[in-house]
Design a protein around this motif. Structure first.
Motif, PDB file in Angstrom:
ATOM      1  N   ASP A   1       1.206  -6.959  31.101  1.00 25.94           N
ATOM      2  CA  ASP A   1       1.401  -8.113  32.062  1.00 25.94           C
ATOM      3  C   ASP A   1       1.738  -9.243  31.643  1.00 25.94           C
ATOM      4  OD1 ASP A   1       0.409 -10.196  34.431  1.00 25.94           O
ATOM      5  OD2 ASP A   1      -0.828 -10.903  33.704  1.00 25.94           O
TER       6      ASP A   1
ATOM      7  N   GLN B   1      -1.076 -20.678  35.970  1.00 21.32           N
ATOM      8  CA  GLN B   1      -0.471 -19.501  34.990  1.00 21.32           C
ATOM      9  C   GLN B   1       1.443 -19.611  35.009  1.00 21.32           C
ATOM     10  OE1 GLN B   1      -3.111 -15.714  35.958  1.00 21.32           O
ATOM     11  NE2 GLN B   1      -4.158 -17.175  37.374  1.00 21.32           N
TER      12      GLN B   1
ATOM     13  N   LYS C   1       1.091 -17.856  27.255  1.00 21.99           N
ATOM     14  CA  LYS C   1       1.129 -18.532  26.381  1.00 21.99           C
ATOM     15  C   LYS C   1       2.165 -19.138  25.034  1.00 21.99           C
ATOM     16  CE  LYS C   1      -0.507 -15.412  23.638  1.00 21.99           C
ATOM     17  NZ  LYS C   1      -0.565 -13.790  24.788  1.00 21.99           N
TER      18      LYS C   1
ATOM     19  N   SER D   1       0.020 -13.306  31.178  1.00 22.90           N
ATOM     20  CA  SER D   1      -0.429 -13.166  29.835  1.00 22.90           C
ATOM     21  C   SER D   1      -0.436 -13.106  29.090  1.00 22.90           C
ATOM     22  CB  SER D   1      -1.999 -11.780  30.681  1.00 22.90           C
ATOM     23  OG  SER D   1      -1.389 -10.478  30.583  1.00 22.90           O
TER      24      SER D   1
END
Length: 378
Positions: free
Chosen positions: A290, A323, A297, A293
């Motif tokens: 993914d 997100q 960040k 995820s």
């Protein structure tokens, strides 16, 4: 749908909503790769259909770096005739209230198979595998199907090709440029340890393999400032690209962290789509994981967009929960010139893609499967 229709600052421009139109090759340019009137109609339809940001189909930075058969009518942006053609398109898109980026593209080792066209260049002398039918971009009858590439002696010469294209994009009135670093094309080939086996400063470690893409991005920032974006597909295996998961994460974590330091307008992460992952030697080529995820960040100075098989409902939730900042749709924009308006008004997405005409056919009316998809009456 509410969050998708809030404005967003991207670079130094503001887009009206979070629904972007992703680059999808359409192959309708003139034989000399000049954007034409039917392309102008296509982009205008989708600007009027509510696209907050349009990214052009992949646009060649040189006459050498294209794939035969499927991309013989892809547009270019290396000469003034092409610039003038694109200027007519950016003008009408802006009049319709949308913003438009030019996606800059070189296919590297996947270039023209005809030896008469000159050398095929790649990061290393490693050809792509995958004969006919095993890769959606390879229409050659022989196997492995791709010519042996010549290792690029001085990658800085190709950095300059991208910079020249960016200068032309600015002349053509684009709001910004997107670097195509996905799908196994030239920038992706430098990043990947299976296609880049160099032993100089352009290969080996993740830092060295990322050098080419970062140098290209820096050259684009020199031209467009903050209005430079990046598209990557860390998980996909298109065009015989893919590393072990640990190497993939290490490489793309470094590349995206360094790219983000350039304060790009946005970075687009492409999701892993199993149906797009070719089978080579009996196995799927990609590295499923993914991207949001794993890498989201790391993106702090640029906007984050996601592309790849999203539904409007999923897109709304991803933006609502923070997100991602926005989303891109590809095929839904191909088939629905009024996609954003349909989403806003809760209309069905019921137009079916005319696959035989997706990339055009010189023997068929170019409007078919291009500008003839119906819109809804509001």
């Amino acid at each position: 749908m509410t969050v998708l229709f809030t404005p967003l600052d991207v670079g130094d421009v503001t887009i009206a909503n979070r629904i972007g139109m992703s680059a999808v090759s359409r192959n309708r340019a003139d034989p000399s790769r000049v954007p034409n009137d039917i392309m102008k109609k296509y982009y205008l339809q989708r600007a009027l259909g509510g696209a907050g940001l349009i990214v052009t189909e992949a646009t060649l930075i040189s006459p050498q770096g294209f794939i035969p058969a499927q991309h013989d009518r892809s547009p270019g942006i290396w000469n003034m005739e092409q610039v003038a053609g694109w200027r007519r398109i950016t003008n009408v898109v802006h009049l319709a209230g949308s913003k438009i980026y030019c996606q800059l593209w070189h296919v590297g080792r996947l270039s023209n198979s005809d030896a008469k066209a000159g050398p095929v260049y790649g990061p290393s002398a490693v050809p792509a595998r995958g004969g006919r039918g095993s890769d959606r971009f390879n229409f050659l009858p022989e196997s492995p199907g791709f010519r042996m590439p010549t290792e690029i002696p001085d990658p800085l010469l190709f950095v300059q090709l991208f910079k020249n294209a960016a200068n032309n994009a600015k002349l053509a009135g684009f709001d910004g440029v997107e670097l195509h670093a996905a799908d196994g094309f030239l920038v992706h080939q430098f990043l990947d340890s299976t296609s880049n086996v160099r032993t100089d400063k352009w290969g080996g470690s993740p830092q060295n393999r990322a050098r080419f893409g970062l140098e290209v991005l820096k050259s684009l920032v020199d031209v467009f400032g903050s209005n430079v974006s990046l598209k990557v597909s860390p998980a996909g295996g298109q065009n015989d690209i893919g590393m072990p998961l640990e190497d993939t994460i290490e490489t793309f974590s470094y590349f995206l962290s360094e790219a983000d330091k350039l304060k790009l307008s946005y970075i687009t992460l492409a999701r892993y789509l199993p149906h797009m992952d070719p089978i080579i030697d009996g196995n799927k080529r990609g590295t499923p994981h993914d991207p949001v995820s794993t890498y989201g960040k790391l993106i702090n100075n640029s906007r984050t967009f996601l592309v790849g098989g999203l539904s409007p409902e999923e897109a709304e939730e991803l933006v609502k929960t923070g997100q991602v900042d926005g989303v891109f749709f590809g095929i839904p924009w191909v088939t629905h010139p009024d996609l954003a308006k349909r989403i806003r008004h809760g209309k069905r997405l019921d137009n079916v893609v005319a696959m035989p005409h997706l990339y055009g056919d010189v023997n068929v009316d170019p409007c078919r499967g291009y500008t003839d998809y119906p819109a809804v009456t509001y």
